[in-house]
Enzyme design. Sequence first.
Site, PDB file in Angstrom:
ATOM      1  N   ARG A 104       0.843  -1.198   0.000  1.00 44.86           N
ATOM      2  CA  ARG A 104       0.000   0.000   0.000  1.00 44.86           C
ATOM      3  C   ARG A 104       0.874   1.243   0.000  1.00 44.86           C
ATOM      4  NH1 ARG A 104      -1.011   2.179   4.523  1.00 44.86           N
ATOM      5  NH2 ARG A 104      -1.411   0.244   5.659  1.00 44.86           N
TER       6      ARG A 104
ATOM      7  N   TYR B 105     -17.143  17.506 -15.073  1.00 44.46           N
ATOM      8  CA  TYR B 105     -17.477  16.084 -15.099  1.00 44.46           C
ATOM      9  C   TYR B 105     -18.482  15.777 -13.993  1.00 44.46           C
ATOM     10  CZ  TYR B 105     -16.756  11.150 -13.916  1.00 44.46           C
ATOM     11  OH  TYR B 105     -16.941   9.829 -13.576  1.00 44.46           O
TER      12      TYR B 105
ATOM     13  N   ASP C  85      -7.520  19.351 -14.372  1.00 41.44           N
ATOM     14  CA  ASP C  85      -7.813  18.019 -14.892  1.00 41.44           C
ATOM     15  C   ASP C  85      -7.394  18.009 -16.353  1.00 41.44           C
ATOM     16  OD1 ASP C  85      -8.935  15.704 -15.978  1.00 41.44           O
ATOM     17  OD2 ASP C  85     -10.626  15.735 -14.588  1.00 41.44           O
TER      18      ASP C  85
END
Length: 392
Positions: free
Chosen positions: A45, A97, A169
């Site tokens: 992780r 979005y 983005d």
Amino acid sequence: MGSPTQLIHSIPVDPLTGAIAVPIYQTSTFVQEAPGVNKGYDYARTGNPTRATLEQLVAGLEHGSTGIAFASGLAAIDAVLKLLKSGDEILAVDDIYGGAFRLFTQVYEQFGIGVNFTDTSSIENVVNAVTPKTRLIWLESPTNPTLKISDIAAIAKIAKANHCLLCVDNTFASPVLQQPLLLGADLVVHSATKYLGGHSDLIAGIVVTKEKTLGDRIKFIQNACGAILAPFDSWLVIRGLETLHLRVKQHGTNAQIVAEYLQTHPAVDKVFYPGLHDHPNHEVAAKQATGFGGMVSFTLKEDTEAAAVALVKHTKLFRLAESLGGVKSLLSYPAGMTHKSIPAEKRRAAGVADSLIRLSVGLEDAQDLVNDIAQALDLIHQTKKTNSYLAA
């Protein structure tokens, strides 16, 4: 070296075996010589060699210091929002979005983080929308789905003057066409599901930061919250990156041809593509990017859901599906799919009309794609008078 050469030869050869492809380190943990003494990895992780290679490659493409890979694009967005605290505000692009809209308004607003939506293609709007509480300016450029363009360099100056972070983005443009960090942004986000992966076979997200200090904060969030990208999916994105420059170039070539054709059809009302000279932000797009991408949207003169649904059901090469950026051409109906979570009045105000259709132009022969969209548009045009779309 050119960018394609630099990318390809940044993908390391495995020093242990000489493998030309990056190995998939499919392991959950790593043996340590003593507590805290290891070969750079202790638990998957926290870090994995396959994922680390991907993170370094995308950071290089975006000219950033640190890349951090997540299990989805929304997980990447979520990590950026965790830089904020209760009482902070986000200034976000209005044509956003739908998943990001849902995350901002239905998750983070309940924790006291406000959101102001505005048309960021106007610098005046951005100046007027910034408040003393604004801590993050959130851009998509081009936006999803109406392909508005924001002047990233100009907004970066506004962000710095107001002590805000600027996150862009960059999914639609990809780092092949646009590098927001070089234009003054602090962070870049990608849904690597799209062009970076490029083959519609994975879900992934990536954040790249300009400065290492900010990258360390996102890296901490990645480890603490655990939404990591798995080794195999990391390998798939690396595999996609090897052909990224070639694919993005052809996507753009095909999209330009399709967009120019759409402007000629009598059933089409508006065409949204930054590569068209009559696009309101064409000059800004040409200034800050080296191409215009593979996404095209358009509305119908018959601005109804029935007409749009009829069209998307009758294409043969453009397949009706969520997502974008893959080899095969896709189309979607944002009002009923990707942007369904946005209230109709807000959606329409942002330019997402009831008949708006979004095309992800793929790598097929451009004339075949034109022929496919033409036959579907002809159907709409022919049945307009009888209003018999469903029967058609």
